[in-house]
Write an enzyme that holds these catalytic residues in place. Structure first.
Site, short mmCIF file in Angstrom:
data_model
loop_
_atom_site.label_atom_id
_atom_site.label_comp_id
_atom_site.label_asym_id
_atom_site.label_seq_id
_atom_site.Cartn_x
_atom_site.Cartn_y
_atom_site.Cartn_z
N CYS A 1 0.69 -1.43 0.27
CA CYS A 1 -0.06 -0.01 0.18
C CYS A 1 0.39 1.01 -0.06
CB CYS A 1 -1.54 0.41 1.07
SG CYS A 1 -0.14 -0.24 2.71
N SER B 1 -1.75 -2.64 3.48
CA SER B 1 -1.03 -3.10 3.28
C SER B 1 -0.61 -4.85 4.89
CB SER B 1 -0.17 -3.57 2.85
OG SER B 1 1.26 -2.76 3.49
N ASN C 1 2.50 1.50 4.68
CA ASN C 1 3.16 0.20 5.52
C ASN C 1 2.44 0.36 6.53
OD1 ASN C 1 5.33 -1.87 6.30
ND2 ASN C 1 3.42 -2.51 4.59
P1 4NP Z 1 -1.84 3.38 3.94
O1 4NP Z 1 -2.50 4.27 4.62
O2 4NP Z 1 -1.47 2.93 2.67
O3 4NP Z 1 -3.01 1.88 4.34
O4 4NP Z 1 -0.79 2.40 5.60
C1 4NP Z 1 -1.57 5.54 4.88
C2 4NP Z 1 -0.72 5.56 6.04
C3 4NP Z 1 0.08 6.66 5.25
C4 4NP Z 1 -0.43 7.65 5.01
C5 4NP Z 1 -1.16 7.60 3.93
C6 4NP Z 1 -2.23 6.11 3.45
N1 4NP Z 1 0.33 8.75 4.71
O5 4NP Z 1 0.42 9.92 4.09
O6 4NP Z 1 1.36 9.10 5.58
#
Ligand code: 4NP
Length: 176
Positions: free
Chosen positions: A20, A27, A23
């Protein structure tokens, strides 16, 4: 549903990467759920599961607290996860790469070293028996707790299908 790509090397465990953006939410939740279901089916030695993010912001961090709380409430152990970043080496080290959304798909395909590697990358929900045309696992990061419950429901039903297919791949004594 696509056929699973064949193992790159015979005699090893079948290796799956779940990917993803950060992470810390989707994911790693998928990794925990798939690993638990493989263990229930006695397939731990045959199938190896990892997860990574395309971004590096959270490398080394545990799972998002909302993701961990959701998993814990459903009987899964979220505590061992530490975030890692996807890189080109992950292509060569895995037989199947499952990404959560199209943005992840573009990022992962952009790093594929060859056509064989590209052909091993799928949207996770291509294996969802109830996808009904929605092929992305929506990012729950900006929403509330219910988004994480929705993600878990998708992950559970899709990993059930994956585990059924995985029962016939991989060697009984795989790589550690
Ligand atoms: P993930 O969700 O891709 O499902 O782990 C996210 C986690 C962090 C961020 C975006 C999506 N971020 O922008 O830091």
């Amino acid at each position: 549903m696509p056929d699973l790509p064949p193992a790159r090397e015979q005699g090893l465990a079948y290796r799956i990467a779940l990917v993803c953006l950060g992470n810390i939410c989707r994911s790693p939740m998928a990794e925990v759920v798939l690993s638990a279901k493989l263990a229930d089916r006695g397939l731990t030695e045959r199938v190896q599961v990892d997860s990574a993010g395309t971004g590096d912001w959270h490398v080394g961090e545990p799972m998002d607290e909302r993701a961990a709380t959701t998993l814990d409430a459903h009987g899964y152990d979220p505590t061992l996860h530490r975030a890692r970043q996807f890189s080109v080496d992950w292509h060569r080290g895995h037989d199947l790469v499952l990404v959560m959304d199209r943005s992840n798909l573009r990022a992962v395909q952009a790093t594929a070293p060859d056509e064989d590697s590209r052909s091993r990358v799928y949207l996770f929900r291509e294996f969802d028996p109830a996808a009904a045309g929605e092929l992305e696992v929506a990012d729950p990061w900006y929403g509330g707790a219910s988004g994480f419950e929705d993600v878990l429901a998708v992950l559970e039903r899709t990993t059930d299908v994956l585990v059924a297919s995985l029962a016939s791949v991989g060697a009984p004594h795989g790589r550690d």
